[in-house]
Design an enzyme around this catalytic site. Sequence first.
Site, PDB file in Angstrom:
ATOM      1  N   CYS A 131       0.765  -1.168   0.251  1.00 41.76           N
ATOM      2  CA  CYS A 131      -0.045  -0.145   0.012  1.00 41.76           C
ATOM      3  C   CYS A 131       0.778   1.075   0.067  1.00 41.76           C
ATOM      4  O   CYS A 131       1.949   1.247   0.481  1.00 41.76           O
ATOM      5  CB  CYS A 131      -0.970   0.118   1.311  1.00 41.76           C
ATOM      6  SG  CYS A 131      -1.731  -1.442   1.530  1.00 41.76           S
ATOM      7  N   ARG A 179       4.876   0.734  -6.261  1.00 40.74           N
ATOM      8  CA  ARG A 179       4.772  -0.357  -4.966  1.00 40.74           C
ATOM      9  C   ARG A 179       3.660  -1.434  -5.124  1.00 40.74           C
ATOM     10  O   ARG A 179       3.825  -2.406  -4.465  1.00 40.74           O
ATOM     11  CB  ARG A 179       4.245   0.605  -3.589  1.00 40.74           C
ATOM     12  CG  ARG A 179       5.224   1.635  -3.188  1.00 40.74           C
ATOM     13  CD  ARG A 179       4.796   2.651  -2.270  1.00 40.74           C
ATOM     14  NE  ARG A 179       4.764   1.840  -1.067  1.00 40.74           N
ATOM     15  CZ  ARG A 179       5.586   1.771   0.121  1.00 40.74           C
ATOM     16  NH1 ARG A 179       6.810   1.899  -0.175  1.00 40.74           N
ATOM     17  NH2 ARG A 179       5.098   1.011   1.254  1.00 40.74           N
ATOM     18  N   TRP A 238      -2.825  -2.610  -1.610  1.00 37.38           N
ATOM     19  CA  TRP A 238      -2.625  -4.058  -1.888  1.00 37.38           C
ATOM     20  C   TRP A 238      -3.366  -4.939  -0.942  1.00 37.38           C
ATOM     21  O   TRP A 238      -2.683  -4.961   0.132  1.00 37.38           O
ATOM     22  CB  TRP A 238      -1.118  -3.843  -2.119  1.00 37.38           C
ATOM     23  CG  TRP A 238      -0.332  -5.141  -2.667  1.00 37.38           C
ATOM     24  CD1 TRP A 238      -0.244  -5.355  -3.964  1.00 37.38           C
ATOM     25  CD2 TRP A 238      -0.032  -6.304  -1.984  1.00 37.38           C
ATOM     26  NE1 TRP A 238       0.544  -6.526  -4.179  1.00 37.38           N
ATOM     27  CE2 TRP A 238       0.582  -7.081  -2.882  1.00 37.38           C
ATOM     28  CE3 TRP A 238       0.033  -6.981  -0.580  1.00 37.38           C
ATOM     29  CZ2 TRP A 238       1.096  -8.483  -2.851  1.00 37.38           C
ATOM     30  CZ3 TRP A 238       0.377  -7.929  -0.504  1.00 37.38           C
ATOM     31  CH2 TRP A 238       0.963  -9.031  -1.505  1.00 37.38           C
ATOM     32  N   ASN A 285      -1.237   1.211   6.041  1.00 33.15           N
ATOM     33  CA  ASN A 285      -0.351   0.129   5.153  1.00 33.15           C
ATOM     34  C   ASN A 285       0.042  -0.682   6.294  1.00 33.15           C
ATOM     35  O   ASN A 285       0.774  -0.137   7.361  1.00 33.15           O
ATOM     36  CB  ASN A 285       0.591   1.004   4.596  1.00 33.15           C
ATOM     37  CG  ASN A 285       1.666   0.156   4.078  1.00 33.15           C
ATOM     38  OD1 ASN A 285       1.466  -0.977   3.884  1.00 33.15           O
ATOM     39  ND2 ASN A 285       2.789   0.589   3.900  1.00 33.15           N
ATOM     40  N   GLY A 286       0.205  -1.942   6.114  1.00 28.17           N
ATOM     41  CA  GLY A 286       0.656  -3.056   7.223  1.00 28.17           C
ATOM     42  C   GLY A 286      -0.629  -3.953   7.530  1.00 28.17           C
ATOM     43  O   GLY A 286      -1.668  -4.109   6.748  1.00 28.17           O
ATOM     44  N   GLU A 330      18.045 -15.813 -10.588  1.00 32.45           N
ATOM     45  CA  GLU A 330      17.820 -14.243 -10.644  1.00 32.45           C
ATOM     46  C   GLU A 330      16.884 -14.081 -12.127  1.00 32.45           C
ATOM     47  O   GLU A 330      15.836 -13.431 -12.125  1.00 32.45           O
ATOM     48  CB  GLU A 330      18.767 -13.198 -10.432  1.00 32.45           C
ATOM     49  CG  GLU A 330      18.343 -11.982 -10.683  1.00 32.45           C
ATOM     50  CD  GLU A 330      17.481 -11.371 -10.079  1.00 32.45           C
ATOM     51  OE1 GLU A 330      16.851 -12.090  -9.021  1.00 32.45           O
ATOM     52  OE2 GLU A 330      16.767 -10.447 -10.267  1.00 32.45           O
ATOM     53  N   LYS A 385      13.128 -13.034 -12.790  1.00 30.48           N
ATOM     54  CA  LYS A 385      12.877 -11.769 -13.668  1.00 30.48           C
ATOM     55  C   LYS A 385      11.798 -12.138 -14.557  1.00 30.48           C
ATOM     56  O   LYS A 385      10.966 -11.224 -14.848  1.00 30.48           O
ATOM     57  CB  LYS A 385      14.254 -11.483 -14.325  1.00 30.48           C
ATOM     58  CG  LYS A 385      14.471  -9.752 -14.471  1.00 30.48           C
ATOM     59  CD  LYS A 385      14.636  -9.082 -13.137  1.00 30.48           C
ATOM     60  CE  LYS A 385      14.115  -9.583 -11.872  1.00 30.48           C
ATOM     61  NZ  LYS A 385      14.437  -8.842 -10.535  1.00 30.48           N
ATOM     62  N   GLU A 421       8.202 -13.158 -13.309  1.00 37.47           N
ATOM     63  CA  GLU A 421       7.446 -11.901 -12.516  1.00 37.47           C
ATOM     64  C   GLU A 421       6.952 -11.016 -13.513  1.00 37.47           C
ATOM     65  O   GLU A 421       5.718 -10.300 -13.267  1.00 37.47           O
ATOM     66  CB  GLU A 421       8.109 -11.263 -11.293  1.00 37.47           C
ATOM     67  CG  GLU A 421       9.447 -10.632 -11.784  1.00 37.47           C
ATOM     68  CD  GLU A 421      10.109  -9.830 -10.573  1.00 37.47           C
ATOM     69  OE1 GLU A 421       9.622  -9.485  -9.470  1.00 37.47           O
ATOM     70  OE2 GLU A 421      11.423  -9.841 -10.827  1.00 37.47           O
ATOM     71  N   HIS A 478      18.139 -35.674 -12.118  1.00 41.02           N
ATOM     72  CA  HIS A 478      17.570 -36.389 -10.928  1.00 41.02           C
ATOM     73  C   HIS A 478      15.952 -36.125 -10.985  1.00 41.02           C
ATOM     74  O   HIS A 478      15.506 -36.025 -10.009  1.00 41.02           O
ATOM     75  CB  HIS A 478      18.050 -35.758  -9.756  1.00 41.02           C
ATOM     76  CG  HIS A 478      19.711 -35.939  -9.639  1.00 41.02           C
ATOM     77  ND1 HIS A 478      20.044 -37.152  -9.636  1.00 41.02           N
ATOM     78  CD2 HIS A 478      20.936 -35.115  -9.795  1.00 41.02           C
ATOM     79  CE1 HIS A 478      21.591 -37.259  -9.503  1.00 41.02           C
ATOM     80  NE2 HIS A 478      21.780 -36.072  -9.890  1.00 41.02           N
ATOM     81  N   LYS A 511       6.431  -3.608  -4.820  1.00 40.54           N
ATOM     82  CA  LYS A 511       7.863  -3.167  -4.722  1.00 40.54           C
ATOM     83  C   LYS A 511       8.608  -3.335  -3.203  1.00 40.54           C
ATOM     84  O   LYS A 511       9.610  -3.935  -3.132  1.00 40.54           O
ATOM     85  CB  LYS A 511       8.074  -1.733  -5.139  1.00 40.54           C
ATOM     86  CG  LYS A 511       9.599  -1.270  -5.302  1.00 40.54           C
ATOM     87  CD  LYS A 511      10.078  -1.887  -6.364  1.00 40.54           C
ATOM     88  CE  LYS A 511      11.572  -1.551  -6.413  1.00 40.54           C
ATOM     89  NZ  LYS A 511      12.398  -2.368  -7.325  1.00 40.54           N
TER      90      LYS A 511
HETATM   91  C1  F6R Z   1      12.183  -9.023  -7.695  1.00 41.06           C
HETATM   92  C2  F6R Z   1      12.010  -8.184  -6.399  1.00 41.06           C
HETATM   93  C3  F6R Z   1      11.949  -8.766  -5.301  1.00 41.06           C
HETATM   94  C4  F6R Z   1      12.786  -8.331  -4.022  1.00 41.06           C
HETATM   95  C5  F6R Z   1      12.015  -8.976  -2.724  1.00 41.06           C
HETATM   96  C6  F6R Z   1      13.079  -8.142  -1.611  1.00 41.06           C
HETATM   97  O1  F6R Z   1      12.442  -8.437  -8.958  1.00 41.06           O
HETATM   98  O2  F6R Z   1      12.279  -6.882  -6.624  1.00 41.06           O
HETATM   99  O3  F6R Z   1      12.045 -10.263  -5.389  1.00 41.06           O
HETATM  100  O4  F6R Z   1      14.168  -8.646  -4.341  1.00 41.06           O
HETATM  101  O5  F6R Z   1      10.802  -8.527  -2.507  1.00 41.06           O
HETATM  102  O6  F6R Z   1      12.961  -6.645  -1.625  1.00 41.06           O
HETATM  103  P1  F6R Z   1      13.754  -5.824  -0.930  1.00 41.06           P
HETATM  104  O7  F6R Z   1      15.202  -5.916  -1.621  1.00 41.06           O
HETATM  105  O8  F6R Z   1      13.358  -4.562  -0.769  1.00 41.06           O
HETATM  106  O9  F6R Z   1      14.139  -6.234   0.452  1.00 41.06           O
END
Ligand code: F6R
Length: 608
Positions: free
Chosen positions: A2, A27, A75, A101-102, A481, A485, A488, A504, A603
């Site tokens: 949020c 976010r 959110w 938010n929370g 990673e 990427k 997502e 395996h 985010k």
């Molecule tokens: C993926 C992404 C997330 C963050 C994860 C941790 O592209 O950005 O997987 O890496 O939510 O977030 P932070 O780094 O803010 O703790």
Amino acid sequence: MCGIAGYIGKQQAAPIILDGLSRLEYRGYDSAGVAVYDGERIHMEKAQGRLRVLEELTQHGATMPGFCGIGHTRWATHGSPSDTNAHPHMNESNSIAVVHNGIIENYAQLKQRLLNKGYHFASETDTEVLVHMLTEYYNGDPVEAIEKVMHRVEGSYALGIMFLDHPHHIYAARKDSPLIVGESSDGKFIASDVPAILQYTRTVYYMENEEIACLSTEHTRFFNVDGEPIQKTPVTIDWDIHAAEKGGFEHFMLKEIHEQPKAIKDTISPRIKDGDIDLSEIGMSDEELLSFHKITIVACGSAYHSGVTGRYVLEDLARIPTEADLASEFRYRNPIYDAGTLVIVVSQSGETADSLAALRDAKAHGCKVLAIVNVVGSSIAREADAVLYTWAGPEIAVATTKAYSCQIAAFYLLALKFARLRSTITPERFQTLLDALSCLPGQVESLLAQKEKIQFFANHYLATEHIFFIGRGIDYALCLEASLKLKEISYIHSEAYAAGELKHGTISLMENGTLVIAVATQDALYPKTVSNIVEVKTRGAFVMAVTTLQHPEMEKCADYVLYVPKTAAPFMDSLAIVPLQLFAYYVSLGRGLDVDKPRNLAKSVTVE
Ligand code: F6R
């Protein structure tokens, strides 16, 4: 997660709040709402969906007169996305409005108690208990009512609150969810993050846990959870306003991919001095660093993947036992701590709930915590014993690119530092690695020129349903990673496997045309990965390989090859990730998806 924005001042509040919310869109959210005091009542508008729905509904705020208001992008956690569940929430007499938010963890008990007392709930949210509790405790003094609520709720919250009785004030409170207060000559602001207010002010107070703020046009006052006044010092934000804008790129993600050379340079260069690694700024002496005999890296998502790379590089160069764990697992697995363990928490936002909880747990067990964090002043940065900042600048796209690249660069610095202190590599090798590190930004820049080739390949795979990434060693860390990427932002199912693990079980999924992306940047492991490529090709897979320019023979084995320049083996992830970030970007673009704001994602994940 949020986003909160609020304003009180000389300008009309609603357009400023909507503008602030639009800058928090990264976010992640599914509905939005605004409440403004219009001179008579608290006027509220809410709408499910993108912010533009609310903007259209209110003609960009024009239909909501008034100089004091709060807004929110939601959110969903408790209750599905809907107009009713959107924030703000108001009490039955429309005299108190709240954005939150929370998560209120004990909301079920609190709700039952309020229901027994005759309060009616309009939404399915946990937030609504706060509204009714404020109503119950309010006796003319908003700070006292907020204080009482804070003493009774469990969980995390950043709150923006308005009381009809105090129409020229905004109240705010926080615990474990970020909230800042801004001041300009024109007015006062509350926001979840700096970009929301950057175009109005650079003077910001970071609210600490269990603090309350009261904003009016004349004053900004702060109180502790017992209602006692406290003094806070504002900080000046030195971000460039353009850092939070697209600057001619179609998406923030593409812009941020292109910012990687600078971001990596800004992270590395100030720490290389006189042929050595200088980490004196982090707040841990060389003696202290030398005293650790084990490292535990804890993080979530991409930050965790940077930690997996960190583990390989630290063990390889510094010969220090290192483990990497997901924060959400680590905090509940009753980890074994000892005083000789350095816990490294990695986070772009510095607000991730699980990472923050892991940090607190480690500290409570007497461990020293070093944070690798991008956002200055964030909770993780403030609570860690030492901080190694990644200087990526603001990252707006939900899918991280430049912050991840800076995180792995930070691990290279640490690995070299530990290696030097522990004398695990020769001075000559140290110098070679230092030189290689300094060349990384230029090499990343050169890779960006391959864009068209990657877009061409990506466009052939827009309809694919499954993709497998395989690699060994740090190539495997990178595959984790690259796979995240892709999935997502493209919504294509993808998996990352240690190449030697395929036989395996997973190899049974290979059939004619299955796309396998094989990463083979490590000379020592190259023949082994080639054997794994042959194994999947034999079962019909189409293989795109990522390897170094030194291996043109890869073309005999793989169907399509992307070449990256060579650097020292432990640093190859910094180069190999770039084409795979671009691949994910172009697949998402080609599928017509919302690259910067993928569905369901946020985010900054400030809830468990
Ligand atoms: C993926 C992404 C997330 C963050 C994860 C941790 O592209 O950005 O997987 O890496 O939510 O977030 P932070 O780094 O803010 O703790």
